[in-house]
Design a protein around this motif. Sequence first.
Motif, PDB file in Angstrom:
ATOM      1  N   MET A 288      63.622  25.737   8.105  1.00  0.00           N
ATOM      2  CA  MET A 288      64.051  24.380   8.445  1.00  0.00           C
ATOM      3  C   MET A 288      65.354  23.998   7.762  1.00  0.00           C
ATOM      4  SD  MET A 288      61.853  23.618  10.657  1.00  0.00           S
ATOM      5  CE  MET A 288      61.882  21.843  10.970  1.00  0.00           C
ATOM      6  N   GLY A 289      65.691  24.676   6.676  1.00  0.00           N
ATOM      7  CA  GLY A 289      66.972  24.417   6.033  1.00  0.00           C
ATOM      8  C   GLY A 289      68.158  24.825   6.889  1.00  0.00           C
ATOM      9  N   ARG A 290      67.914  25.606   7.922  1.00  0.00           N
ATOM     10  CA  ARG A 290      68.979  26.054   8.821  1.00  0.00           C
ATOM     11  C   ARG A 290      69.116  25.168  10.061  1.00  0.00           C
ATOM     12  NH1 ARG A 290      66.732  32.275   9.060  1.00  0.00           N
ATOM     13  NH2 ARG A 290      66.917  32.768   6.835  1.00  0.00           N
ATOM     14  N   ILE A 291      68.281  24.159  10.160  1.00  0.00           N
ATOM     15  CA  ILE A 291      68.221  23.332  11.370  1.00  0.00           C
ATOM     16  C   ILE A 291      68.957  22.014  11.157  1.00  0.00           C
ATOM     17  CG2 ILE A 291      66.681  22.232  13.031  1.00  0.00           C
ATOM     18  CD1 ILE A 291      66.500  25.303  12.916  1.00  0.00           C
ATOM     19  N   THR A 292      69.801  21.658  12.108  1.00  0.00           N
ATOM     20  CA  THR A 292      70.512  20.383  12.054  1.00  0.00           C
ATOM     21  C   THR A 292      69.532  19.221  12.075  1.00  0.00           C
ATOM     22  OG1 THR A 292      72.487  21.260  13.130  1.00  0.00           O
ATOM     23  CG2 THR A 292      72.139  18.877  13.279  1.00  0.00           C
ATOM     24  N   ALA A 353      70.978  21.881  19.455  1.00  0.00           N
ATOM     25  CA  ALA A 353      71.669  21.939  18.172  1.00  0.00           C
ATOM     26  C   ALA A 353      71.714  23.396  17.719  1.00  0.00           C
ATOM     27  CB  ALA A 353      70.949  21.080  17.140  1.00  0.00           C
ATOM     28  N   ASN A 354      72.685  23.709  16.846  1.00  0.00           N
ATOM     29  CA  ASN A 354      72.832  25.065  16.284  1.00  0.00           C
ATOM     30  C   ASN A 354      72.991  26.099  17.389  1.00  0.00           C
ATOM     31  OD1 ASN A 354      70.256  23.677  14.515  1.00  0.00           O
ATOM     32  ND2 ASN A 354      72.153  24.103  13.439  1.00  0.00           N
ATOM     33  N   VAL A 355      73.855  25.801  18.347  1.00  0.00           N
ATOM     34  CA  VAL A 355      74.014  26.643  19.533  1.00  0.00           C
ATOM     35  C   VAL A 355      74.713  27.953  19.182  1.00  0.00           C
ATOM     36  CG1 VAL A 355      75.193  26.817  21.747  1.00  0.00           C
ATOM     37  CG2 VAL A 355      73.995  24.713  21.137  1.00  0.00           C
ATOM     38  N   ALA A 356      74.204  29.043  19.731  1.00  0.00           N
ATOM     39  CA  ALA A 356      74.856  30.353  19.693  1.00  0.00           C
ATOM     40  C   ALA A 356      75.093  30.774  21.132  1.00  0.00           C
ATOM     41  CB  ALA A 356      73.984  31.374  18.966  1.00  0.00           C
ATOM     42  N   SER A 357      76.329  31.050  21.492  1.00  0.00           N
ATOM     43  CA  SER A 357      76.663  31.306  22.895  1.00  0.00           C
ATOM     44  C   SER A 357      75.947  32.543  23.432  1.00  0.00           C
ATOM     45  CB  SER A 357      78.178  31.470  23.046  1.00  0.00           C
ATOM     46  OG  SER A 357      78.650  32.514  22.215  1.00  0.00           O
ATOM     47  N   TRP A 358      75.762  33.582  22.609  1.00  0.00           N
ATOM     48  CA  TRP A 358      75.095  34.784  23.079  1.00  0.00           C
ATOM     49  C   TRP A 358      73.640  34.490  23.459  1.00  0.00           C
ATOM     50  CZ3 TRP A 358      70.636  36.359  20.847  1.00  0.00           C
ATOM     51  CH2 TRP A 358      70.359  35.904  19.552  1.00  0.00           C
ATOM     52  N   TRP A 359      73.014  33.547  22.730  1.00  0.00           N
ATOM     53  CA  TRP A 359      71.619  33.202  23.013  1.00  0.00           C
ATOM     54  C   TRP A 359      71.530  32.521  24.375  1.00  0.00           C
ATOM     55  CZ3 TRP A 359      67.916  29.574  24.019  1.00  0.00           C
ATOM     56  CH2 TRP A 359      66.617  29.843  23.615  1.00  0.00           C
ATOM     57  N   LEU A 360      72.485  31.649  24.656  1.00  0.00           N
ATOM     58  CA  LEU A 360      72.500  30.963  25.948  1.00  0.00           C
ATOM     59  C   LEU A 360      72.705  31.954  27.089  1.00  0.00           C
ATOM     60  CD1 LEU A 360      74.644  27.788  25.134  1.00  0.00           C
ATOM     61  CD2 LEU A 360      72.162  28.029  25.132  1.00  0.00           C
ATOM     62  N   VAL A 361      73.547  32.955  26.861  1.00  0.00           N
ATOM     63  CA  VAL A 361      73.786  33.966  27.897  1.00  0.00           C
ATOM     64  C   VAL A 361      72.525  34.790  28.126  1.00  0.00           C
ATOM     65  CG1 VAL A 361      75.088  36.046  28.464  1.00  0.00           C
ATOM     66  CG2 VAL A 361      76.266  34.065  27.466  1.00  0.00           C
ATOM     67  N   LYS A 362      71.875  35.195  27.036  1.00  0.00           N
ATOM     68  CA  LYS A 362      70.692  36.060  27.152  1.00  0.00           C
ATOM     69  C   LYS A 362      69.566  35.382  27.917  1.00  0.00           C
ATOM     70  CE  LYS A 362      67.474  38.862  24.459  1.00  0.00           C
ATOM     71  NZ  LYS A 362      67.156  39.459  23.130  1.00  0.00           N
ATOM     72  N   TYR A 363      69.331  34.102  27.645  1.00  0.00           N
ATOM     73  CA  TYR A 363      68.196  33.403  28.249  1.00  0.00           C
ATOM     74  C   TYR A 363      68.637  32.400  29.317  1.00  0.00           C
ATOM     75  CZ  TYR A 363      65.593  35.486  24.412  1.00  0.00           C
ATOM     76  OH  TYR A 363      65.024  36.383  23.541  1.00  0.00           O
ATOM     77  N   ASP A 364      69.800  32.658  29.903  1.00  0.00           N
ATOM     78  CA  ASP A 364      70.364  31.716  30.873  1.00  0.00           C
ATOM     79  C   ASP A 364      69.425  31.474  32.051  1.00  0.00           C
ATOM     80  OD1 ASP A 364      72.695  30.235  32.190  1.00  0.00           O
ATOM     81  OD2 ASP A 364      72.304  31.835  33.655  1.00  0.00           O
ATOM     82  N   ARG A 365      68.796  32.511  32.559  1.00  0.00           N
ATOM     83  CA  ARG A 365      67.969  32.348  33.756  1.00  0.00           C
ATOM     84  C   ARG A 365      66.709  31.531  33.456  1.00  0.00           C
ATOM     85  NH1 ARG A 365      67.494  37.833  37.229  1.00  0.00           N
ATOM     86  NH2 ARG A 365      66.348  36.357  38.553  1.00  0.00           N
ATOM     87  N   LEU A 366      66.164  31.695  32.268  1.00  0.00           N
ATOM     88  CA  LEU A 366      64.997  30.886  31.902  1.00  0.00           C
ATOM     89  C   LEU A 366      65.389  29.432  31.690  1.00  0.00           C
ATOM     90  CD1 LEU A 366      63.129  33.285  29.424  1.00  0.00           C
ATOM     91  CD2 LEU A 366      62.688  32.902  31.861  1.00  0.00           C
ATOM     92  N   LEU A 367      66.528  29.201  31.030  1.00  0.00           N
ATOM     93  CA  LEU A 367      66.983  27.830  30.803  1.00  0.00           C
ATOM     94  C   LEU A 367      67.329  27.146  32.118  1.00  0.00           C
ATOM     95  CD1 LEU A 367      69.275  28.449  27.685  1.00  0.00           C
ATOM     96  CD2 LEU A 367      66.970  27.484  27.709  1.00  0.00           C
ATOM     97  N   HIS A 368      67.960  27.896  33.023  1.00  0.00           N
ATOM     98  CA  HIS A 368      68.326  27.316  34.321  1.00  0.00           C
ATOM     99  C   HIS A 368      67.085  26.991  35.143  1.00  0.00           C
ATOM    100  CE1 HIS A 368      70.951  26.426  37.705  1.00  0.00           C
ATOM    101  NE2 HIS A 368      70.180  27.177  38.475  1.00  0.00           N
ATOM    102  N   ALA A 369      66.010  27.775  34.968  1.00  0.00           N
ATOM    103  CA  ALA A 369      64.770  27.490  35.691  1.00  0.00           C
ATOM    104  C   ALA A 369      64.088  26.232  35.166  1.00  0.00           C
ATOM    105  CB  ALA A 369      63.822  28.682  35.583  1.00  0.00           C
ATOM    106  N   LEU A 370      64.374  25.862  33.920  1.00  0.00           N
ATOM    107  CA  LEU A 370      63.805  24.641  33.345  1.00  0.00           C
ATOM    108  C   LEU A 370      64.652  23.417  33.636  1.00  0.00           C
ATOM    109  CD1 LEU A 370      62.576  25.884  29.844  1.00  0.00           C
ATOM    110  CD2 LEU A 370      61.153  25.010  31.703  1.00  0.00           C
ATOM    111  N   SER A 371      65.966  23.595  33.768  1.00  0.00           N
ATOM    112  CA  SER A 371      66.855  22.451  33.974  1.00  0.00           C
ATOM    113  C   SER A 371      68.001  22.830  34.904  1.00  0.00           C
ATOM    114  CB  SER A 371      67.431  21.981  32.633  1.00  0.00           C
ATOM    115  OG  SER A 371      68.441  21.004  32.832  1.00  0.00           O
ATOM    116  N   ARG A 372      68.256  21.973  35.884  1.00  0.00           N
ATOM    117  CA  ARG A 372      69.371  22.216  36.787  1.00  0.00           C
ATOM    118  C   ARG A 372      70.683  21.647  36.257  1.00  0.00           C
ATOM    119  NH1 ARG A 372      65.831  19.095  39.910  1.00  0.00           N
ATOM    120  NH2 ARG A 372      66.312  16.874  40.064  1.00  0.00           N
ATOM    121  N   HIS A 373      70.629  21.051  35.066  1.00  0.00           N
ATOM    122  CA  HIS A 373      71.842  20.515  34.441  1.00  0.00           C
ATOM    123  C   HIS A 373      72.347  21.483  33.376  1.00  0.00           C
ATOM    124  CE1 HIS A 373      70.911  16.711  36.418  1.00  0.00           C
ATOM    125  NE2 HIS A 373      69.680  16.795  35.933  1.00  0.00           N
TER     126      HIS A 373
END
Length: 614
Positions: A288-292, A353-373
């Motif tokens: 939790m010390g690493r979380i904004t 918060a605490n975004v890492a671009s590689w993480w967004l790329v890796k799980y893009d299809r799952l995130l897009h399935a949860l939100s169209r924004h």
Amino acid sequence: MKGGGGGRLQQPLRVESQRFRLLSIVGGCFVFCLVFLLSSRPDATAFDTVSPRASLEGARRPAAVKTLRTSSGAGSGGDFHVDVLPQQQGGSLRQSVEQSAGDKTATEWVRDTVIVEERSDAEASEAAAEPEEAAESNPDDQPAPGTRSRGNEPGAEEKKVRDDATVVTTAAAQPAAETTATAPDRPEGKPRAAGGGQSKLQEQPARQPQEERHDEPARSGGGDHHRKQLPPLCDFSDFRSDICDMAGDIRMDANASVFVVVDPASGAGGGQWHRVRPYPRKGDETCMGRITEVTVRSTGGDAPRCTREHAAPAVVFSIGGYTGNIFHDFSDVLVPLYTTAHRYGGDVQLVMANVASWWLVKYDRLLHALSRHAPLDLARAGAAGEVHCFRRAVVSLRAHKELIIERERSADGLATPDFTRFVRRALSLPRDAPTRLGDGTGRKPRLLVISRHRTRLLLNLDAVVRAAEEVGFEAVVNESDVGNDISQVGALINSCDALVGVHGAGLTNMVFLPPGATLVQIVPWGGLQWMARADYGDPAEAMGLRYIQYEVAVGESTLKDKFPPGHKIFTDPTSLHKKGFMFIRQTLMDGQDIAVDVGRFREVLLQVLNNLSP
């Protein structure tokens, strides 16, 4: 004659004078005692002919009185001297001082506390309450201002708190959790465990109007004041995450990581004030010390002006913490995110918060399935000075057990199979059932072995693969890696009917298996069965998979080459767990490799094959 006559006349006057003085003394004593009794018990009514029943009910209430006297050196943050009257058993407030046997009073010194008064409905007087030091620090090592709210009993009466500088209100408990309301310059204290949940402080600044009490006249001539008691913004009762669920005029000041709920009932500058780290590992200080930290507050006035408005609700979470490990990617973020955001049917704004671009790329299809924004990066929006406004916002994620959604705890009736079905649909994974022996296709069932390449190595991997092929499997080996494309990994795992691997994050890939497939977990030596079961065994069964737990014997572990025979690590390994998780991880997990007994393991492979029989 005159002298004698004068003496006879003065004698009765002298007697009358003495009687008058005696009567005056008795009367004075009576008046003094009466005044003393009334002044020492201002809530007592000498002759209550209006409501004798109310007086009887009031007399039955346990005494819980504390008298506050400010010491000469007490200022803000100074000391208070508290005289405590003994409290009867079963009183609504806990006694916080040790009383000596036979004594009628006790004394304690309390530093930096708020003294709480409890008022009964039938009595129109002050009853003192118990000061309680906030002994624990909050997650940010902030001092805990005030005392713990006591409103966790159903139907608990409203309590009032008063000293010369502060008015504090504690409300009856809400079903979800107790809440905190503080002035903006006074952060809340750390939640204290109470039963299965956690409680928060509740405090309001002195400038807020005093709440109205219909059964009590105002102390001053200004009359009663009324302010609506606000519902709690946050729920702190869950052991994994603190959740703030808000509706109304919500403004996200991204630069300050603050969510402001505009509510005129809060009053200008007042209202609730909370700090939350939106990641479901709240008991883990390292993580939790690493979380904004995100601040949530309500106000009736000072709110930032919107730069962009959203029709979709917001779900706010962090992808910091332990992400980057596939187990934590799913258990800490993706499963709880599905649990929290599914209800919105894709019309939800993900705020990260605490975004890492590689993480967004890796799980893009799952995130897009949860939100169209497109996801909103909190840090980037803050750098641009943006204020995003919503009609609904949920800060942090609802999490149950590791990789598990418990239907009875889900507001939408979701369960773990709903999540794995969502994953297969989002990644377009075709198989919803494993291969069955004798189905007429002639296809061999497929078994995939997860190969670890740093710790907990399967030293005789080739022998295990040969054994699997000998009993009738098509064997496949895969090295799970954080950089692997999730769609490609998912397609490979989904094509298999069984998954085998040593305890570790790679077993999380079971989420891609078709229901009815089998997971085989090889558990290292050292009494780790409980961990293996909680992390992967129970989740596998919750996903609708078959589960087999292969527990390594001493002769199959390289620990036999590191410790002498008869060492406690062999005779009583679970007794070493008291050394803590770091010891478990370094010695019992990462400190050993494994060479399974192929003959013994062959029996497990045959059991897996039998699971695929029609």
